[in-house]
Design a protein around this motif. Structure first.
Motif, PDB file in Angstrom:
ATOM      1  N   VAL A  32       0.834  -1.206   0.000  1.00 57.13           N
ATOM      2  CA  VAL A  32       0.000   0.000   0.000  1.00 57.13           C
ATOM      3  C   VAL A  32       0.868   1.254   0.000  1.00 57.13           C
ATOM      4  CG1 VAL A  32      -1.702   1.336   1.307  1.00 57.13           C
ATOM      5  CG2 VAL A  32      -1.934  -1.143   1.141  1.00 57.13           C
ATOM      6  N   LEU A  33       1.937   1.246   0.793  1.00 54.25           N
ATOM      7  CA  LEU A  33       2.818   2.410   0.887  1.00 54.25           C
ATOM      8  C   LEU A  33       3.460   2.729  -0.464  1.00 54.25           C
ATOM      9  CD1 LEU A  33       4.193   4.563   2.606  1.00 54.25           C
ATOM     10  CD2 LEU A  33       5.984   2.899   3.142  1.00 54.25           C
ATOM     11  N   VAL A  34       3.945   1.705  -1.165  1.00 53.03           N
ATOM     12  CA  VAL A  34       4.555   1.921  -2.479  1.00 53.03           C
ATOM     13  C   VAL A  34       3.511   2.465  -3.457  1.00 53.03           C
ATOM     14  CG1 VAL A  34       5.590   0.782  -4.489  1.00 53.03           C
ATOM     15  CG2 VAL A  34       6.376   0.223  -2.188  1.00 53.03           C
ATOM     16  N   GLY A  35       2.307   1.908  -3.427  1.00 57.75           N
ATOM     17  CA  GLY A  35       1.243   2.416  -4.282  1.00 57.75           C
ATOM     18  C   GLY A  35       0.919   3.863  -3.987  1.00 57.75           C
ATOM     19  N   LEU A  36       0.897   4.210  -2.710  1.00 59.34           N
ATOM     20  CA  LEU A  36       0.610   5.585  -2.309  1.00 59.34           C
ATOM     21  C   LEU A  36       1.688   6.538  -2.832  1.00 59.34           C
ATOM     22  CD1 LEU A  36      -0.715   6.635   1.148  1.00 59.34           C
ATOM     23  CD2 LEU A  36       1.169   7.903   0.142  1.00 59.34           C
ATOM     24  N   VAL A  37       2.960   6.131  -2.705  1.00 60.13           N
ATOM     25  CA  VAL A  37       4.065   6.976  -3.173  1.00 60.13           C
ATOM     26  C   VAL A  37       3.996   7.176  -4.685  1.00 60.13           C
ATOM     27  CG1 VAL A  37       6.576   7.087  -3.445  1.00 60.13           C
ATOM     28  CG2 VAL A  37       5.586   6.381  -1.258  1.00 60.13           C
ATOM     29  N   LEU A  38       3.530   6.152  -5.406  1.00 60.85           N
ATOM     30  CA  LEU A  38       3.439   6.252  -6.862  1.00 60.85           C
ATOM     31  C   LEU A  38       2.083   6.765  -7.338  1.00 60.85           C
ATOM     32  CD1 LEU A  38       5.285   3.021  -8.114  1.00 60.85           C
ATOM     33  CD2 LEU A  38       6.156   5.347  -7.904  1.00 60.85           C
ATOM     34  N   SER A  39       1.273   7.286  -6.414  1.00 58.43           N
ATOM     35  CA  SER A  39      -0.015   7.864  -6.810  1.00 58.43           C
ATOM     36  C   SER A  39       0.219   9.176  -7.547  1.00 58.43           C
ATOM     37  CB  SER A  39      -0.900   8.091  -5.583  1.00 58.43           C
ATOM     38  OG  SER A  39      -0.308   9.035  -4.705  1.00 58.43           O
ATOM     39  N   GLU A  40      -0.789   9.616  -8.281  1.00 56.20           N
ATOM     40  CA  GLU A  40      -0.666  10.806  -9.122  1.00 56.20           C
ATOM     41  C   GLU A  40      -0.250  12.069  -8.355  1.00 56.20           C
ATOM     42  OE1 GLU A  40      -0.723  13.236 -12.480  1.00 56.20           O
ATOM     43  OE2 GLU A  40      -0.684  11.059 -12.302  1.00 56.20           O
ATOM     44  N   PRO A  41      -0.815  12.353  -7.160  1.00 62.92           N
ATOM     45  CA  PRO A  41      -0.434  13.579  -6.455  1.00 62.92           C
ATOM     46  C   PRO A  41       1.019  13.581  -5.952  1.00 62.92           C
ATOM     47  CG  PRO A  41      -2.538  12.749  -5.660  1.00 62.92           C
ATOM     48  CD  PRO A  41      -1.913  11.670  -6.478  1.00 62.92           C
ATOM     49  N   LEU A  42       1.637  12.390  -5.811  1.00 62.08           N
ATOM     50  CA  LEU A  42       2.999  12.315  -5.312  1.00 62.08           C
ATOM     51  C   LEU A  42       3.952  12.062  -6.478  1.00 62.08           C
ATOM     52  CD1 LEU A  42       2.338  10.411  -1.967  1.00 62.08           C
ATOM     53  CD2 LEU A  42       2.500  12.865  -2.377  1.00 62.08           C
ATOM     54  N   LEU A  43       4.659  10.917  -6.497  1.00 61.63           N
ATOM     55  CA  LEU A  43       5.652  10.671  -7.547  1.00 61.63           C
ATOM     56  C   LEU A  43       5.040  10.188  -8.856  1.00 61.63           C
ATOM     57  CD1 LEU A  43       8.569   8.968  -5.560  1.00 61.63           C
ATOM     58  CD2 LEU A  43       8.230  11.382  -6.095  1.00 61.63           C
ATOM     59  N   GLY A  44       3.785   9.758  -8.811  1.00 68.35           N
ATOM     60  CA  GLY A  44       3.153   9.197 -10.005  1.00 68.35           C
ATOM     61  C   GLY A  44       3.088  10.161 -11.167  1.00 68.35           C
ATOM     62  N   GLY A  45       3.042  11.447 -10.879  1.00 68.13           N
ATOM     63  CA  GLY A  45       2.947  12.429 -11.947  1.00 68.13           C
ATOM     64  C   GLY A  45       4.242  12.658 -12.697  1.00 68.13           C
ATOM     65  N   SER A  46       5.369  12.148 -12.151  1.00 63.79           N
ATOM     66  CA  SER A  46       6.671  12.392 -12.771  1.00 63.79           C
ATOM     67  C   SER A  46       7.242  11.174 -13.489  1.00 63.79           C
ATOM     68  CB  SER A  46       7.672  12.870 -11.710  1.00 63.79           C
ATOM     69  OG  SER A  46       7.820  11.888 -10.697  1.00 63.79           O
ATOM     70  N   ILE A  47       6.465  10.073 -13.553  1.00 57.21           N
ATOM     71  CA  ILE A  47       6.936   8.880 -14.257  1.00 57.21           C
ATOM     72  C   ILE A  47       5.969   8.544 -15.387  1.00 57.21           C
ATOM     73  CG2 ILE A  47       8.107   7.907 -12.236  1.00 57.21           C
ATOM     74  CD1 ILE A  47       5.750   6.084 -11.797  1.00 57.21           C
ATOM     75  N   PRO A  48       6.469   7.869 -16.414  1.00 57.17           N
ATOM     76  CA  PRO A  48       5.582   7.515 -17.543  1.00 57.17           C
ATOM     77  C   PRO A  48       4.431   6.624 -17.087  1.00 57.17           C
ATOM     78  CG  PRO A  48       7.887   7.175 -18.119  1.00 57.17           C
ATOM     79  CD  PRO A  48       7.847   7.432 -16.641  1.00 57.17           C
ATOM     80  N   GLY A  49       3.244   6.927 -17.572  1.00 60.09           N
ATOM     81  CA  GLY A  49       2.064   6.137 -17.218  1.00 60.09           C
ATOM     82  C   GLY A  49       1.492   6.579 -15.882  1.00 60.09           C
ATOM     83  N   GLU A  50       0.287   6.140 -15.594  1.00 61.28           N
ATOM     84  CA  GLU A  50      -0.352   6.450 -14.323  1.00 61.28           C
ATOM     85  C   GLU A  50      -1.498   5.483 -14.101  1.00 61.28           C
ATOM     86  OE1 GLU A  50      -3.708   9.723 -15.181  1.00 61.28           O
ATOM     87  OE2 GLU A  50      -1.673  10.503 -15.299  1.00 61.28           O
ATOM     88  N   ALA A  51      -1.905   5.372 -12.829  1.00 65.04           N
ATOM     89  CA  ALA A  51      -3.051   4.518 -12.506  1.00 65.04           C
ATOM     90  C   ALA A  51      -4.319   5.230 -12.960  1.00 65.04           C
ATOM     91  CB  ALA A  51      -3.096   4.246 -11.010  1.00 65.04           C
ATOM     92  N   GLY A  52      -5.128   4.559 -13.727  1.00 58.64           N
ATOM     93  CA  GLY A  52      -6.367   5.151 -14.205  1.00 58.64           C
ATOM     94  C   GLY A  52      -7.451   4.114 -14.265  1.00 58.64           C
ATOM     95  N   SER A  53      -8.414   4.318 -15.153  1.00 59.13           N
ATOM     96  CA  SER A  53      -9.547   3.395 -15.259  1.00 59.13           C
ATOM     97  C   SER A  53      -9.106   2.001 -15.702  1.00 59.13           C
ATOM     98  CB  SER A  53     -10.576   3.955 -16.242  1.00 59.13           C
ATOM     99  OG  SER A  53     -10.001   4.152 -17.518  1.00 59.13           O
ATOM    100  N   TRP A  54      -7.921   1.903 -16.339  1.00 58.16           N
ATOM    101  CA  TRP A  54      -7.439   0.590 -16.781  1.00 58.16           C
ATOM    102  C   TRP A  54      -7.138  -0.338 -15.603  1.00 58.16           C
ATOM    103  CZ3 TRP A  54      -2.582  -1.003 -15.234  1.00 58.16           C
ATOM    104  CH2 TRP A  54      -1.705  -0.024 -14.761  1.00 58.16           C
ATOM    105  N   THR A  55      -6.975   0.225 -14.398  1.00 57.83           N
ATOM    106  CA  THR A  55      -6.693  -0.613 -13.230  1.00 57.83           C
ATOM    107  C   THR A  55      -7.958  -1.228 -12.643  1.00 57.83           C
ATOM    108  OG1 THR A  55      -6.892   1.205 -11.628  1.00 57.83           O
ATOM    109  CG2 THR A  55      -4.724   0.857 -12.650  1.00 57.83           C
ATOM    110  N   ASP A  56      -9.131  -0.716 -12.999  1.00 54.88           N
ATOM    111  CA  ASP A  56     -10.383  -1.198 -12.400  1.00 54.88           C
ATOM    112  C   ASP A  56     -10.634  -2.685 -12.636  1.00 54.88           C
ATOM    113  OD1 ASP A  56     -10.776   1.329 -11.436  1.00 54.88           O
ATOM    114  OD2 ASP A  56     -12.188   1.934 -12.994  1.00 54.88           O
ATOM    115  N   PRO A  57     -10.479  -3.193 -13.881  1.00 54.02           N
ATOM    116  CA  PRO A  57     -10.682  -4.637 -14.077  1.00 54.02           C
ATOM    117  C   PRO A  57      -9.692  -5.494 -13.279  1.00 54.02           C
ATOM    118  CG  PRO A  57     -10.709  -3.479 -16.182  1.00 54.02           C
ATOM    119  CD  PRO A  57     -10.228  -2.504 -15.160  1.00 54.02           C
TER     120      PRO A  57
END
Length: 359
Positions: A32-57
Motif C-alpha cells: 500500500v505504501l509503495v502504491g501511495l508513493v506512486l499515486s498521481e499527487p505524489l511521484l506518479g505524476g513524474s513517471i511515464p504512465g499512471e493509474a487510471g480506469s485501466w486498473t479497475d478490471p
C-alpha cells in the motif's frame, strides 16, 4: 505506458516488502505504501504512465479471487464449534457501529448546526454506519496468510468476515431501498433479491466447480478451472447486477465442501498466485490516494473512523463476552476486524448514485 507503470509498481512493491519484512512490517503495508508513493499527487505524476480506469478490471478480478479464497478457507467444523462466538461478534460489532456512528454524528449536528443539518447528516450517518459494518476481506486474509496463522481465532475471524460482509451488503440494500423509495431506483425487495441471486449463483457455480474438480487430479490444472469460474461469476454479476464478492465467497465455500478431500488440496493451486494477487490489489489500491478528497471532508472522515473503531471494538468485545468466548479471543477479535477496503468502497460508490446522497 500502462504496462511500464504496472511493472515498475510491482517491482518496487516486491522489493520494498521483501526488505521491510525483515523488520517485522507486514508485506501488505509495504504494498500500500509503495502504491501511495506512486499515486498521481505524489511521484506518479513524474513517471511515464499512471493509474487510471485501466486498473479497475485488475482490482475487480484480484478482489474476486481473494473473496473466493476466503470462502474456500472457512473451516465449517471450527465454525460450528464456535457458532455462538461468531454470532455474538457479528451482532455485537454491527450494533456497536450503528450506535456509535449515529450517536456521534447526531452530537456533531447539535454542536455545529449551521455546518451540519441534522436531517442531512443523519442520512449520511446511516449510510456510513451500514458500510462500516463490512470488514476488508483482502487485508484480513493477506495478514493471515503472511503469518501462516491457524487456530480458533483464525477460524472465527474468517467466518465473521464472510458473514459480516454479507450482513453489510444486506443492510445496505435495505437502506438504499428506503432512500430510493420515491424514485425509480430499485426497491428494498429488488435489492434483497439481488443478494439472494448472488448467493444462489455462487452456490450453483461452486457446486459445479467442486464436482468437476474431483476429476482433475493435477493441482496445476485445477488453477485455470478456478480462475475461469471466478471470471465467469464476475461477468455474470456485472450483467445481472448482483454483489460479486458475496457470490465469490459463497462459490469458494460450496466448491470446497463438494470437492471433499481436504482444504489444503483444494486451496493448493491458489498458493501459486496468492502473493501476486495480494501485491496487485494493495499496490493498486494505494495508487488511488487523493489528498484533496481527505482535505475536503477531513472532519467527517476522522469522526467516522473514530466512531467505527469504537463501535466495532466494543461491540465485538461485548458480543464475544456474552457468548462466553475465551479472553484471548474476545480481547483481539474486534481489532482484527478493523481493516476496511474493497466491500466498503464498492458500497460507497453505489451509494453516490442514490438520490439524495450524490456527491
Amino acid at each position: 505506458m500502462e504496462l511500464f507503470y504496472l511493472g515498475l509498481l510491482m517491482s518496487l512493491a516486491f522489493g520494498v516488502a521483501s526488505a521491510a519484512e525483515h523488520i517485522g512490517i507486514p508485506r501488505i503495508a509495504s504494498y500500500v505504501l509503495v502504491g501511495l508513493v506512486l499515486s498521481e499527487p505524489l511521484l506518479g505524476g513524474s513517471i511515464p504512465g499512471e493509474a487510471g480506469s485501466w486498473t479497475d478490471p485488475i482490482t475487480s478480478v484480484t478482489l474476486g479471487i481473494i473473496a473466493f479464497m476466503i470462502g474456500s478457507e472457512i473451516d465449517t467444523a471450527k465454525l460450528r464449534m464456535n457458532a455462538k462466538t461468531v454470532a455474538g461478534v457479528v451482532v455485537g460489532q454491527s450494533a456497536g457501529i450503528l450506535f456509535a456512528v449515529l450517536t456521534l454524528f447526531w452530537l456533531v449536528s447539535l454542536v455545529w448546526p449551521t455546518q451540519f443539518q441534522t436531517g442531512t447528516i443523519l442520512s449520511v450517518a446511516i449510510m456510513l454506519a451500514v458500510i462500516g459494518v463490512a470488514t476488508a476481506p483482502a487485508a484480513t486474509l493477506a495478514v493471515i496468510e503472511d503469518y501462516h496463522a491457524k487456530g480458533d481465532m483464525t477460524a472465527i475471524l474468517l467466518g465473521v468476515v464472510a458473514i459480516d460482509d454479507a450482513l453489510a451488503i444486506m443492510l445496505f440494500t435495505g437502506v438504499v431501498g428506503m432512500h430510493a423509495a420515491a424514485s425509480d431506483a430499485p426497491s428494498v425487495a429488488g435489492a434483497l433479491g439481488s443478494v439472494g441471486l448472488s448467493l444462489l449463483t455462487g452456490s450453483i457455480m461452486g457446486g459445479l466447480l467442486g464436482w468437476l474438480a474431483k476429476y482433475v487430479h493435477r493441482s496445476d490444472l485445477r488453477l485455470p478451472m478456478i480462475l475461469a469460474a471466478i471470471l465467469l461469476n464476475l461477468g455474470l454479476a456485472e450483467q445481472l447486477g448482483y454483489p460479486d464478492l458475496l457470490s465469490n465467497i459463497m462459490m469458494g465455500y460450496v466448491a470446497m465442501r463438494i470437492f471433499g478431500p481436504s482444504e489444503s488440496a483444494w486451496i493448493e493451486p491458489m498458493t501459486h498466485i496468492r502473493d501476486t494477487i495480494f501485491l496487485l490489489f494493495f499496490a493498486l489500491a494505494g495508487t488511488h490516494f487523493d489528498p484533496s478528497v481527505f482535505a475536503s471532508a477531513l472532519l467527517l472522515i476522522l469522526l467516522f473512523c473514530f466512531a467505527r473503531f469504537l463501535g466495532k471494538w466494543s461491540g465485538a468485545f461485548l458480543g464475544a463476552l456474552v457468548a462466553g468466548t475465551q479472553k484471548r479471543i474476545r480481547n483481539w477479535v474486534g481489532l482484527a476486524m478493523m481493516p476496511q477496503a474493497g466491500v466498503a468502497i464498492g458500497l460507497a460508490l453505489y451509494a453516490s448514485s442514490v438520490p439524495g446522497l450524490e456527491p
